[in-house]
Design an enzyme around this catalytic site. Structure first.
Site, PDB file in Angstrom:
ATOM      1  N   ASP A 135       0.851  -1.188   0.000  1.00  0.00           N
ATOM      2  CA  ASP A 135       0.000   0.000   0.000  1.00  0.00           C
ATOM      3  C   ASP A 135       0.890   1.244   0.000  1.00  0.00           C
ATOM      4  OD1 ASP A 135      -1.761   2.191   1.095  1.00  0.00           O
ATOM      5  OD2 ASP A 135      -3.195   0.544   1.179  1.00  0.00           O
ATOM      6  N   HIS A 187      -6.963  -5.979   2.378  1.00  0.00           N
ATOM      7  CA  HIS A 187      -5.814  -5.419   3.099  1.00  0.00           C
ATOM      8  C   HIS A 187      -5.263  -6.482   4.035  1.00  0.00           C
ATOM      9  CE1 HIS A 187      -6.759  -1.067   2.286  1.00  0.00           C
ATOM     10  NE2 HIS A 187      -7.958  -1.585   2.084  1.00  0.00           N
ATOM     11  N   ASN A 237     -12.879  -3.475   2.877  1.00  0.00           N
ATOM     12  CA  ASN A 237     -13.794  -2.336   2.980  1.00  0.00           C
ATOM     13  C   ASN A 237     -14.813  -2.447   1.853  1.00  0.00           C
ATOM     14  OD1 ASN A 237     -12.266  -1.196   5.112  1.00  0.00           O
ATOM     15  ND2 ASN A 237     -10.860  -0.301   3.628  1.00  0.00           N
ATOM     16  N   VAL A 258     -11.326   2.757  -3.679  1.00  0.00           N
ATOM     17  CA  VAL A 258     -11.113   2.340  -5.066  1.00  0.00           C
ATOM     18  C   VAL A 258     -12.184   1.306  -5.388  1.00  0.00           C
ATOM     19  CG1 VAL A 258      -9.537   1.243  -6.704  1.00  0.00           C
ATOM     20  CG2 VAL A 258      -8.616   2.739  -4.916  1.00  0.00           C
ATOM     21  N   HIS A 307     -10.484  -5.345  -2.988  1.00  0.00           N
ATOM     22  CA  HIS A 307      -9.121  -5.588  -2.530  1.00  0.00           C
ATOM     23  C   HIS A 307      -9.136  -5.965  -1.063  1.00  0.00           C
ATOM     24  CE1 HIS A 307      -9.975  -1.269  -2.192  1.00  0.00           C
ATOM     25  NE2 HIS A 307      -9.106  -1.203  -1.183  1.00  0.00           N
TER      26      HIS A 307
END
Length: 110
Positions: A29, A98, A83, A92, A96
């Site tokens: 990130d 994390h 998220n 975004v 994805h």
């Protein structure tokens, strides 16, 4: 128009990749929230957890998250976060995962 992550996956935007396979790419990130903060991103452009996601891809992303946590030496523990939507903190529109670790993480996160 391609998302930021599609541009990273294609190589148009450089990234610090730590793992990749035929289904996903993992990179660091650019605004890390922990000493280790990587993103597991499917090559298939799925907008969010609410998008066109099949169980096989979802499971693969989680298994890759675990594999990368081990590669990164997160033996004391790590957090996996997805998220979903603007209220959930998704910035975004490309699913994805994390993976955060390298320090003690507190709860609640924010």
């Amino acid at each position: 128009m391609p998302t930021l992550f599609e541009r990273i996956i294609s190589g148009e935007i450089p990234s610090d990749r730590v793992y990749e396979d035929e289904r996903c790419v993992v990179f660091r990130d650019i605004a890390p929230q922990a000493p280790t903060h990587v993103l597991v991103v499917p090559r298939k452009p799925v907008p969010s957890l609410e998008g066109d996601l099949d169980a096989s891809l979802a499971g693969h992303l989680l298994m890759v998250a675990r594999h990368v946590a081990h590669l990164e030496g997160l033996s004391a523990g790590y957090r996996v976060v997805i998220n979903c939507g603007s209220d959930g903190g998704q910035t975004v529109d490309h699913l994805h995962v994390h993976v955060l670790g390298g320090r003690t993480l507190t709860w609640p996160p924010g």
